[in-house]
Structure formats: structure tokens, C-alpha cells
Design an enzyme around this catalytic site. Structure first.
Site, PDB file in Angstrom:
ATOM      1  N   TYR A 114      40.671  41.014  33.410  1.00 27.84           N
ATOM      2  CA  TYR A 114      42.129  40.896  33.577  1.00 27.84           C
ATOM      3  C   TYR A 114      42.498  39.647  34.380  1.00 27.84           C
ATOM      4  O   TYR A 114      43.643  39.198  34.325  1.00 27.84           O
ATOM      5  CB  TYR A 114      42.720  42.121  34.287  1.00 27.84           C
ATOM      6  CG  TYR A 114      42.608  43.435  33.555  1.00 27.84           C
ATOM      7  CD1 TYR A 114      42.103  43.523  32.255  1.00 27.84           C
ATOM      8  CD2 TYR A 114      43.017  44.618  34.178  1.00 27.84           C
ATOM      9  CE1 TYR A 114      42.002  44.745  31.611  1.00 27.84           C
ATOM     10  CE2 TYR A 114      42.919  45.840  33.538  1.00 27.84           C
ATOM     11  CZ  TYR A 114      42.405  45.898  32.258  1.00 27.84           C
ATOM     12  OH  TYR A 114      42.303  47.125  31.632  1.00 27.84           O
TER      13      TYR A 114
ATOM     14  N   HIS B 229      33.189  48.186  30.682  1.00 29.29           N
ATOM     15  CA  HIS B 229      34.491  48.032  30.024  1.00 29.29           C
ATOM     16  C   HIS B 229      34.469  48.373  28.532  1.00 29.29           C
ATOM     17  O   HIS B 229      35.353  49.069  28.029  1.00 29.29           O
ATOM     18  CB  HIS B 229      35.000  46.603  30.231  1.00 29.29           C
ATOM     19  CG  HIS B 229      36.477  46.464  30.109  1.00 29.29           C
ATOM     20  ND1 HIS B 229      37.201  45.507  30.764  1.00 29.29           N
ATOM     21  CD2 HIS B 229      37.379  47.177  29.401  1.00 29.29           C
ATOM     22  CE1 HIS B 229      38.489  45.632  30.461  1.00 29.29           C
ATOM     23  NE2 HIS B 229      38.624  46.635  29.617  1.00 29.29           N
TER      24      HIS B 229
END
Length: 273
Positions: A39, A97
Site C-alpha cells: 500500500y 498478502h
């Protein structure tokens, strides 16, 4: 549940936008924050937390290891870097992830490294994200089901993942729902709008309450303080059996996120219902 049922998502938020979102959320009473290495906002979140004055002991921080860092010699150093950015000695939860099959690092290698990070005290809990049933089974074989705090997966009234969520429940692994509003698509749904009107609630509150009532954790994001405050009210909304039955009919396999090379073969594709 070993993880908070309600938190703040920060996907696609960086710079001042994420700093303001986190500070607003913390001021409203949010105490769980979800981020990820990819991110690019861990340092911004670290700054926001520092400026908020909320003690670290009150917070539940989640980050996710990016695919470039799955190798045994990279995972722990990358997590230490995340901790430095977040200005903390540990995170409460660290997730893999994406399973990223075929990226050159086998599942046993990255799950073993993740378990080692927990032993070192860099993370209180570990888990997975975007894993299908088969890959979750493989992760369990490596670290044991008791070590996997959650599988964070895309779920919404349009993508209910009944086979995967039933399997996770059977294994005692918590479910975290991301994209519970399906990029805002569910906000225009007439069935949800009718349920919202009945409860004098918003459609977003109904979708979030639906997920929490099924036992899932939710991590909605917003840059608007009024939406952050409104979403939080979903915690107190109770839907009745009729509402839940109606929402069950909205399933349409409406997946929003499935990046090539990162995503697994999703369970509905393996065994159509």
C-alpha cells in the site's frame, strides 16, 4: 475472536489522505488499523498514530507481507522495515498478502518464515489473505491451524464465498472480509436499500452488519469523517432472520479483485455449486 471485529482499511490511501483518515478514525474510537507493505502507506500510518496520542497498547495493527519478500531471507527483514515505518516494536497481525503460486517461493518456505517472525516477537499473530481452501490446507500443514488467526478474503453480499467460509469455520480460522461494499456497488442495491430503510440505517451499515453477524471481521475504509462515523454504527445494528435470508439471495459471484499471477484458482471455479 482473536482479532477485532471492526477496523479501518487503508487500501489505496497514501500521504495526507491516509494520515487524515487514520487520525479521524482514531478520534472516533477505531482501534484496529489494516495496512500492507504494497500500500506504500505504513510510514504515513506510523506518523498518524504518533500524532494521535493513542497509546500503542490500545491499538491492533495488521500488515501484510508483499510477494517480493516471501523468500526465507527476505520476509523477516521486510517485516522489521514495516515496523520501523509504523514506529512500533511489533504488529498484532501479519498476513501473507497473496498466495502468488508460481512466483518462485514455495508455500512451506514463506509460512515457516512467517511463523519464525512470530517466535521472534515481531508479530503477535500470523495469518493469510486471499487463500482458497486447498492453499489454506497447505498452510495448516506447515504451521498448524491454531497458528492461523485469520484468512482475509474479499466478501460482500455479491460474493459470499460459502464453501471457503464454511471450511474456515470448521478449522477454527477467523474470517476477515475486505471490500464488503464491493467498491460501492452494493450501495445501489434495492434489496439492501429496503432493509436499510426498515432499520433506519444506511446500506453500508447493513452490508457491514451482515458480515459481522456471520462472524466476520470487517475493515471498511473512508476518507470522510462522516462516513467513518456512520460505518462504526454498523456495530450496533442487528439484522433479523428475514434480512439475512434476503441478503443470501444476492450472491452473484461478484468478485472485484483477482490479480493474475497472485490469485489462486478460486473455489467456485474448482467445484461449481
Amino acid at each position: 475472536m482473536s482479532i477485532p471485529s471492526f477496523g479501518l482499511g487503508t487500501f489505496r490511501l497514501t500521504g495526507q489522505a491516509v494520515i487524515d483518515s487514520v487520525k479521524s478514525a482514531l478520534a472516533l474510537g477505531y482501534r484496529a488499523i489494516d495496512t500492507a507493505q504494497i500500500y506504500g502507506n505504513e510510514a504515513d500510518i506510523g506518523q498518524a498514530i504518533a500524532e494521535s496520542g493513542v497509546p500503542r497498547s490500545e491499538l491492533f495493527l495488521t500488515t501484510k507481507i508483499w510477494v517480493d519478500h516471501y523468500a526465507a531471507d527476505k520476509l523477516i527483514p521486510s517485516l522489521r522495515e514495516s515496523l520501523a515505518k509504523l514506529r512500533t516494536d511489533y504488529v498484532d497481525l501479519t498476513l501473507i498478502h497473496w498466495p502468488a503460486p508460481g512466483n518462485g517461493v514455495g508455500l512451506p518456505e514463506f509460512m515457516t518464515a512467517l511463523a519464525e517472525a512470530k517466535k521472534l516477537g515481531l508479530t503477535r499473530q500470523i495469518g493469510i489473505s486471499n487463500f482458497n481452501i486447498e492453499l489454506t490446507r497447505q498452510a495448516i500443514e506447515v504451521v498448524g491451524k491454531d497458528q492461523i488467526a485469520t484468512n482475509q478474503i474479499e466478501l460482500s453480499p455479491y460474493l459470499q464465498g460459502s464453501r471457503l467460509t464454511a471450511f474456515l469455520k470448521e478449522q477454527g480460522i477467523s474470517v476477515t472480509s475486505y471490500m464488503t461494499l464491493a467498491y460501492g456497488k452494493v450501495l445501489k442495491d434495492p434489496v439492501l436499500a429496503a432493509i436499510a430503510a426498515k432499520h433506519k440505517a444506511t446500506v453500508a451499515q447493513v452490508a457491514l452488519a451482515w458480515a459481522m453477524q456471520l462472524g466476520y471481521a470487517v475493515i471498511p475504509s473512508s476518507t470522510k469523517p462522516e462516513n467513518l462515523a456512520s460505518n462504526l454504527l454498523a456495530i450496533g445494528l442487528r439484522l433479523d432472520d428475514e434480512d439475512m435470508t434476503l441478503i443470501a439471495t444476492l450472491e452473484r459471484n461478484g468478485r472485484e479483485v483477482s490479480p493474475e499471477g497472485l490469485a489462486p484458482v478460486w473455489d467456485h471455479e474448482e467445484q461449481p455449486q
